[in-house]
Write a protein that holds these residues in place. Structure first.
Motif, PDB file in Angstrom:
ATOM      1  N   ARG A 277       0.824  -1.254  -0.177  1.00 16.83           N
ATOM      2  CA  ARG A 277      -0.047   0.006   0.152  1.00 16.83           C
ATOM      3  C   ARG A 277       0.877   1.235  -0.031  1.00 16.83           C
ATOM      4  O   ARG A 277       1.703   1.531   1.030  1.00 16.83           O
ATOM      5  CB  ARG A 277      -0.945  -0.057   1.192  1.00 16.83           C
ATOM      6  N   ALA A 278       1.009   1.971  -1.105  1.00 19.53           N
ATOM      7  CA  ALA A 278       1.622   3.288  -1.265  1.00 19.53           C
ATOM      8  C   ALA A 278       0.688   4.241  -1.171  1.00 19.53           C
ATOM      9  O   ALA A 278      -0.526   4.402  -1.959  1.00 19.53           O
ATOM     10  CB  ALA A 278       2.634   3.086  -2.344  1.00 19.53           C
ATOM     11  N   VAL A 279       0.831   5.483  -0.785  1.00 17.28           N
ATOM     12  CA  VAL A 279       0.076   6.619  -0.737  1.00 17.28           C
ATOM     13  C   VAL A 279       1.076   7.619  -1.286  1.00 17.28           C
ATOM     14  O   VAL A 279       1.894   7.975  -0.908  1.00 17.28           O
ATOM     15  CB  VAL A 279      -0.129   7.124   0.746  1.00 17.28           C
ATOM     16  N   VAL A 280       0.383   8.217  -2.426  1.00 17.10           N
ATOM     17  CA  VAL A 280       1.183   9.323  -3.199  1.00 17.10           C
ATOM     18  C   VAL A 280       0.853  10.627  -2.657  1.00 17.10           C
ATOM     19  O   VAL A 280      -0.442  11.209  -2.928  1.00 17.10           O
ATOM     20  CB  VAL A 280       0.784   9.285  -4.709  1.00 17.10           C
ATOM     21  N   ALA A 281       1.432  11.319  -1.845  1.00 13.35           N
ATOM     22  CA  ALA A 281       1.145  12.546  -1.286  1.00 13.35           C
ATOM     23  C   ALA A 281       1.232  13.704  -2.232  1.00 13.35           C
ATOM     24  O   ALA A 281       0.326  14.729  -2.453  1.00 13.35           O
ATOM     25  CB  ALA A 281       1.906  12.807   0.131  1.00 13.35           C
TER      26      ALA A 281
ATOM     27  N   ALA B 153      -4.883  16.586   0.924  1.00 12.25           N
ATOM     28  CA  ALA B 153      -4.565  16.872  -0.600  1.00 12.25           C
ATOM     29  C   ALA B 153      -3.237  16.898  -0.859  1.00 12.25           C
ATOM     30  O   ALA B 153      -2.809  16.858  -2.066  1.00 12.25           O
ATOM     31  CB  ALA B 153      -5.340  18.242  -0.729  1.00 12.25           C
ATOM     32  N   GLY B 154      -2.466  16.879   0.054  1.00  8.96           N
ATOM     33  CA  GLY B 154      -0.991  16.927  -0.101  1.00  8.96           C
ATOM     34  C   GLY B 154      -0.076  18.202   0.226  1.00  8.96           C
ATOM     35  O   GLY B 154       1.050  18.320  -0.276  1.00  8.96           O
ATOM     36  N   LYS B 155      -0.912  19.200   0.565  1.00  7.97           N
ATOM     37  CA  LYS B 155      -0.443  20.440   1.032  1.00  7.97           C
ATOM     38  C   LYS B 155       0.581  20.484   1.890  1.00  7.97           C
ATOM     39  O   LYS B 155       1.800  21.193   1.621  1.00  7.97           O
ATOM     40  CB  LYS B 155      -1.636  21.523   1.410  1.00  7.97           C
TER      41      LYS B 155
ATOM     42  N   GLY C 125      -3.136  15.312  -4.426  1.00  9.04           N
ATOM     43  CA  GLY C 125      -1.661  15.304  -4.650  1.00  9.04           C
ATOM     44  C   GLY C 125      -1.309  16.091  -5.848  1.00  9.04           C
ATOM     45  O   GLY C 125       0.050  16.258  -6.210  1.00  9.04           O
ATOM     46  N   ARG C 126      -2.208  16.543  -6.729  1.00  3.58           N
ATOM     47  CA  ARG C 126      -1.870  17.247  -7.789  1.00  3.58           C
ATOM     48  C   ARG C 126      -2.636  18.685  -7.955  1.00  3.58           C
ATOM     49  O   ARG C 126      -3.525  18.995  -7.040  1.00  3.58           O
ATOM     50  CB  ARG C 126      -2.445  16.453  -9.225  1.00  3.58           C
ATOM     51  N   PHE C 127      -2.064  19.632  -8.827  1.00  2.58           N
ATOM     52  CA  PHE C 127      -2.751  20.851  -8.901  1.00  2.58           C
ATOM     53  C   PHE C 127      -3.678  20.897  -9.957  1.00  2.58           C
ATOM     54  O   PHE C 127      -3.517  20.441 -11.036  1.00  2.58           O
ATOM     55  CB  PHE C 127      -1.694  21.823  -9.267  1.00  2.58           C
ATOM     56  N   VAL C 128      -5.144  21.157  -9.647  1.00  2.00           N
ATOM     57  CA  VAL C 128      -6.113  21.132 -10.679  1.00  2.00           C
ATOM     58  C   VAL C 128      -6.275  22.379 -11.164  1.00  2.00           C
ATOM     59  O   VAL C 128      -6.831  22.506 -12.423  1.00  2.00           O
ATOM     60  CB  VAL C 128      -7.473  20.672 -10.111  1.00  2.00           C
TER      61      VAL C 128
END
Length: 362
Positions: free
Chosen positions: A19-23, A45-47, A220-223
């Protein structure tokens, strides 16, 4: 001042190698010198991971981080620690040392870097005056209000004369009135010191009050990312919906319902009255407002115009307004994050050992 390219940071769930979490997932970010840039997003969200990668408290798995022309991701240990002196950081929960006075907390960063005692004393006095705490040098954190504690944190972050200030949800633990005073202080520091500020927040008020540029982050991404005024005029912008929510009907019998965004001089001009007079039509304002943002006045409205007549819309566009058919504004999407009983740990350890000047008290 801050340039990030292809930033990626992954965590794995403790005890679960599968299990990997992409921050942070391939983020690009550019913050100009003297800008106030806000990263807006829900919890998870990864901020925070993004912010900690900027000052290398977390070393990214991929990508580059450059601050003030220095690529931090290429530095090791001592050069990295020295480069980080130019980056201040303020925390959500103040991170003050309860056993030290206000002056002692501010002086801490200077002690770590070996600044002489007399110079420390002068710098601390200067900083306390700067943040409005000139008479509280001998008080202890337990004797301060939340806003005063955050002012101490800001003074400490500025001790080494950084050109970049990172803010990790600095106002989320404060009441609205205190939040307003802290935001005014940050904007004043930005203007007086030409301080570049990168902040993360989940509060739209923060972006509205002091940010000239912003990004919306999710999973984890900018929308979307850019100058706030540009994003306001972008059709379908999430930031525009958040800053100026329009909870109103999207269709009415015999009416064309449109969303109109204006900024600058047109935000205060009698634009809608002019439309009504020029075309001799009734203009219904279903929802909307005009407010002062950090860089400009701006407003967003939902209007009902007579159906079948395109001339009023064409006129609004000629005057610089962004006009689009009204659509129902969706609720925020759920955030993907680890289950509550899972603990995540970095796949790689930070390359920094020894005291963290800005975060050692946390």
């Amino acid at each position: 001042m801050i340039e990030i390219q292809g930033l990626r940071k992954t965590y794995r769930a403790k005890g679960r190698r599968d299990r990997a979490v992409v921050a942070v997932d391939g983020v690009d970010l550019s913050v100009a010198e003297g800008d106030v840039f806000g990263v807006l997003g829900q919890s998870g969200a990864g901020k925070s991971t993004l912010l900690r990668c900027v000052n290398m408290l977390e070393r990214p798995d991929e990508g580059t981080v450059t601050v003030g022309g220095v690529e931090l991701t290429a530095l090791k240990r001592r050069p990295l620690r020295l480069a980080r002196h130019g980056i201040g950081m303020i925390h959500q929960h103040f991170a003050l040392l309860s056993s030290r006075t206000v002056a002692g907390n501010v002086a801490f960063a200077l002690e770590v870097t070996g600044v002489p005692r007399n110079e420390r004393r002068e710098r601390v006095a200067e900083l306390l005056e700067l943040v409005g705490l000139g008479g509280r040098a001998d008080a202890y954190p337990g004797q301060l209000s939340g806003g005063q504690k955050q002012r101490v944190g800001i003074a400490r972050a500025l001790a080494a004369r950084p050109k970049v200030l990172l803010s990790d949800e600095a106002t989320s633990a404060l009441d609205p009135e205190t939040t307003d005073s802290i935001l005014r202080l940050l904007l004043d520091l930005n203007q007086r010191l030409n301080l570049t500020i990168l902040l993360i927040t989940h509060e739209m008020t923060v972006v509205k009050r002091i940010c000239r540029s912003a990004a919306v982050m999710r999973e984890g991404r900018f929308v979307e990312s850019g100058a706030v005024t540009d994003l306001l005029h972008r059709p379908g912008s999430e930031l525009a919906r958040g800053l100026f929510p329009l909870d109103a009907p999207t269709s009415l019998a015999g009416q064309a319902v449109v969303d109109v965004t204006v900024s600058g001089a047109e935000a205060d001009a009698p634009l809608l009255a002019e439309v009504a007079r020029r075309f001799e039509i009734d203009v219904r304002i279903l929802a909307g407002s005009v407010e002062q943002l950090a860089a400009t006045r701006a407003g967003r409205f939902r209007l009902a115009l007579p159906a079948g007549d395109d001339a009023p819309v064409a006129f609004l566009r000629e005057r610089g307004a962004q006009v689009s058919p009204a659509v129902a504004e969706p609720d925020a999407r759920p955030v993907d994050r680890p289950e509550p009983d899972e603990t995540v740990v970095p796949t790689t350890r930070p390359d920094i050992q020894g005291p963290d000047i800005q975060g050692a008290a946390s």
